[in-house]
Write a protein that holds these residues in place. Structure first.
Motif, PDB file in Angstrom:
ATOM      1  N   ASP A  14      24.967 -35.032 -19.548  1.00  0.00           N
ATOM      2  CA  ASP A  14      24.452 -33.852 -20.263  1.00  0.00           C
ATOM      3  C   ASP A  14      23.347 -34.127 -21.040  1.00  0.00           C
ATOM      4  OD1 ASP A  14      26.810 -32.582 -19.840  1.00  0.00           O
ATOM      5  OD2 ASP A  14      27.616 -34.042 -21.027  1.00  0.00           O
ATOM      6  N   VAL A  15      22.890 -35.276 -21.592  1.00  0.00           N
ATOM      7  CA  VAL A  15      21.582 -35.631 -22.282  1.00  0.00           C
ATOM      8  C   VAL A  15      20.557 -35.809 -21.580  1.00  0.00           C
ATOM      9  CG1 VAL A  15      20.511 -37.209 -23.842  1.00  0.00           C
ATOM     10  CG2 VAL A  15      23.004 -36.899 -24.067  1.00  0.00           C
ATOM     11  N   HIS A  16      20.539 -36.173 -20.201  1.00  0.00           N
ATOM     12  CA  HIS A  16      19.350 -36.453 -19.388  1.00  0.00           C
ATOM     13  C   HIS A  16      19.009 -35.236 -18.823  1.00  0.00           C
ATOM     14  CE1 HIS A  16      19.306 -40.729 -19.616  1.00  0.00           C
ATOM     15  NE2 HIS A  16      20.375 -41.020 -19.066  1.00  0.00           N
ATOM     16  N   VAL A  17      20.172 -34.263 -18.487  1.00  0.00           N
ATOM     17  CA  VAL A  17      20.018 -33.067 -18.050  1.00  0.00           C
ATOM     18  C   VAL A  17      19.110 -32.277 -18.972  1.00  0.00           C
ATOM     19  CG1 VAL A  17      20.960 -30.711 -17.273  1.00  0.00           C
ATOM     20  CG2 VAL A  17      21.561 -32.796 -16.412  1.00  0.00           C
ATOM     21  N   SER A  18      19.569 -32.289 -20.337  1.00  0.00           N
ATOM     22  CA  SER A  18      18.959 -31.676 -21.455  1.00  0.00           C
ATOM     23  C   SER A  18      17.405 -31.815 -21.441  1.00  0.00           C
ATOM     24  CB  SER A  18      19.754 -31.809 -22.584  1.00  0.00           C
ATOM     25  OG  SER A  18      18.970 -31.069 -23.734  1.00  0.00           O
ATOM     26  N   ALA A  19      17.180 -33.096 -21.406  1.00  0.00           N
ATOM     27  CA  ALA A  19      15.592 -33.662 -21.464  1.00  0.00           C
ATOM     28  C   ALA A  19      14.798 -33.085 -20.276  1.00  0.00           C
ATOM     29  CB  ALA A  19      15.738 -35.141 -21.347  1.00  0.00           C
ATOM     30  N   ILE A  20      15.552 -33.186 -19.251  1.00  0.00           N
ATOM     31  CA  ILE A  20      14.859 -32.421 -17.784  1.00  0.00           C
ATOM     32  C   ILE A  20      14.639 -30.951 -18.053  1.00  0.00           C
ATOM     33  CG2 ILE A  20      14.905 -32.000 -15.175  1.00  0.00           C
ATOM     34  CD1 ILE A  20      16.903 -34.378 -15.292  1.00  0.00           C
ATOM     35  N   ARG A  21      15.537 -30.522 -18.598  1.00  0.00           N
ATOM     36  CA  ARG A  21      15.398 -28.930 -18.755  1.00  0.00           C
ATOM     37  C   ARG A  21      14.254 -28.452 -19.889  1.00  0.00           C
ATOM     38  NH1 ARG A  21      21.740 -27.382 -19.783  1.00  0.00           N
ATOM     39  NH2 ARG A  21      22.272 -26.224 -17.968  1.00  0.00           N
ATOM     40  N   GLN A  22      14.187 -29.458 -20.835  1.00  0.00           N
ATOM     41  CA  GLN A  22      13.111 -29.252 -21.805  1.00  0.00           C
ATOM     42  C   GLN A  22      11.504 -29.437 -21.202  1.00  0.00           C
ATOM     43  OE1 GLN A  22      13.412 -31.350 -25.190  1.00  0.00           O
ATOM     44  NE2 GLN A  22      15.416 -30.910 -25.521  1.00  0.00           N
ATOM     45  N   LYS A  23      11.714 -30.384 -20.212  1.00  0.00           N
ATOM     46  CA  LYS A  23      10.164 -30.480 -19.340  1.00  0.00           C
ATOM     47  C   LYS A  23      10.087 -29.294 -18.526  1.00  0.00           C
ATOM     48  CE  LYS A  23      10.911 -35.380 -20.288  1.00  0.00           C
ATOM     49  NZ  LYS A  23      10.868 -37.035 -19.424  1.00  0.00           N
ATOM     50  N   LEU A  24      11.036 -28.784 -17.729  1.00  0.00           N
ATOM     51  CA  LEU A  24      10.638 -27.684 -16.949  1.00  0.00           C
ATOM     52  C   LEU A  24      10.434 -26.407 -17.353  1.00  0.00           C
ATOM     53  CD1 LEU A  24      13.456 -28.687 -13.987  1.00  0.00           C
ATOM     54  CD2 LEU A  24      10.856 -29.435 -14.147  1.00  0.00           C
ATOM     55  N   GLY A  25      11.273 -26.219 -18.710  1.00  0.00           N
ATOM     56  CA  GLY A  25      11.099 -24.884 -19.431  1.00  0.00           C
ATOM     57  C   GLY A  25      11.890 -23.768 -18.676  1.00  0.00           C
ATOM     58  N   ASN A  26      11.758 -22.673 -18.579  1.00  0.00           N
ATOM     59  CA  ASN A  26      12.763 -21.704 -18.305  1.00  0.00           C
ATOM     60  C   ASN A  26      12.074 -20.894 -17.011  1.00  0.00           C
ATOM     61  OD1 ASN A  26      14.608 -21.929 -20.026  1.00  0.00           O
ATOM     62  ND2 ASN A  26      13.736 -20.570 -21.330  1.00  0.00           N
ATOM     63  N   ALA A  27      12.829 -20.388 -16.233  1.00  0.00           N
ATOM     64  CA  ALA A  27      12.460 -19.745 -14.777  1.00  0.00           C
ATOM     65  C   ALA A  27      12.082 -18.224 -15.377  1.00  0.00           C
ATOM     66  CB  ALA A  27      13.513 -19.615 -13.932  1.00  0.00           C
ATOM     67  N   ALA A  28      11.625 -17.381 -14.252  1.00  0.00           N
ATOM     68  CA  ALA A  28      11.032 -15.925 -14.937  1.00  0.00           C
ATOM     69  C   ALA A  28      11.944 -15.143 -15.574  1.00  0.00           C
ATOM     70  CB  ALA A  28      10.486 -15.555 -13.574  1.00  0.00           C
ATOM     71  N   ASP A  29      13.224 -15.262 -15.260  1.00  0.00           N
ATOM     72  CA  ASP A  29      14.484 -14.466 -15.784  1.00  0.00           C
ATOM     73  C   ASP A  29      14.646 -15.026 -17.261  1.00  0.00           C
ATOM     74  OD1 ASP A  29      15.721 -16.540 -15.239  1.00  0.00           O
ATOM     75  OD2 ASP A  29      17.263 -15.747 -13.918  1.00  0.00           O
ATOM     76  N   GLY A  30      13.991 -16.074 -17.660  1.00  0.00           N
ATOM     77  CA  GLY A  30      14.332 -16.604 -18.990  1.00  0.00           C
ATOM     78  C   GLY A  30      15.515 -17.700 -19.023  1.00  0.00           C
TER      79      GLY A  30
END
Length: 229
Positions: free
Chosen positions: A196-212
């Protein structure tokens, strides 16, 4: 013979662990403070760093931050048993895994081998793969390099391994058990929040898709899904 650096101010424990690791097929050295640990870790002489969290002056978390500012060398954190704050903070800063203390030399050796084996297997499996793509995300498994929206994407070794598993299964839900096995090189332990922690870090680096929404969706009670672009 993989070279391992142990950074721990407990000289007696460090000596014991180094002796065991050397007998178990590693070339291990120890230093006993964070400053020396950072200098040695960045020397280019080691395959992996084992870093204790609790040290005087520069603690393990500060040392990890300094290492990650300049290197992607695999780092295994030694944390006080049950101390979630230091463990999770270490993972968020880019540690590849952690081992709660007190630990046996055998357990530490097994965790080190799991990290190094995972990196070796990724390289062998990717030998015939030029690139993995999903929209603006490109991974080069053989070089363990990533690009996001045309720019280099800085990932830790574990983050890269997790993202690679998700890209290979893009559009499908991947269970935490499978992610732990394929990306961390070990079975998923009960109450283990590392994924969960690693995935959260990846999410922050990728940001959100066009749909938010996040590019990596959570499927409650099951695992994670990388959205197909």
């Amino acid at each position: 013979m993989p070279r391992v650096l142990l950074v721990d101010d407990d000289t007696e424990l460090a000596s014991l662990l180094v002796e065991y690791l050397n007998q178990d097929g590693f070339d291990a050295d120890a230093v006993h403070d964070g400053e020396s640990g950072v200098e040695a870790a960045l020397s280019g002489h080691y395959s992996l760093v084992v870093l204790d969290v609790m040290m005087p002056r520069m603690n393990g978390v500060e040392a990890l931050r300094a290492i990650r500012a300049a290197s992607r060398i695999p780092v295994l954190m030694l944390t006080a048993r049950g101390d979630d704050i230091d463990r999770i903070l270490g993972l968020e800063l880019g540690a590849d895994d952690y081992v709660p203390k007190p630990c046996t030399p055998r357990e530490l050796s097994a965790r080190i081998r799991a990290i190094l084996r995972r990196l070796d297997e990724r390289g062998e499996a990717a030998a015939d793969v030029e690139a993995l793509r999903n929209g603006p995300l490109v991974l080069w498994p053989q070089r363990r390099a990533a690009q996001w929206q045309g720019e280099a994407l800085a990932l830790t070794g574990t983050e890269f391994s997790l993202l690679e598993v998700l890209v290979r299964r893009v559009g499908h839900v991947v269970s935490k058990a499978e992610l732990s096995d394929k990306a961390l090189g070990r079975p998923l332990a009960r109450f283990d929040r590392s994924i969960d922690v690693h995935v959260s870090a990846i999410r922050q680096k990728l940001g959100n898709a066009a749909d938010g929404q996040s590019w990596i969706r959570t499927v409650r009670g099951v695992g994670y899904q990388l959205v197909r672009e």
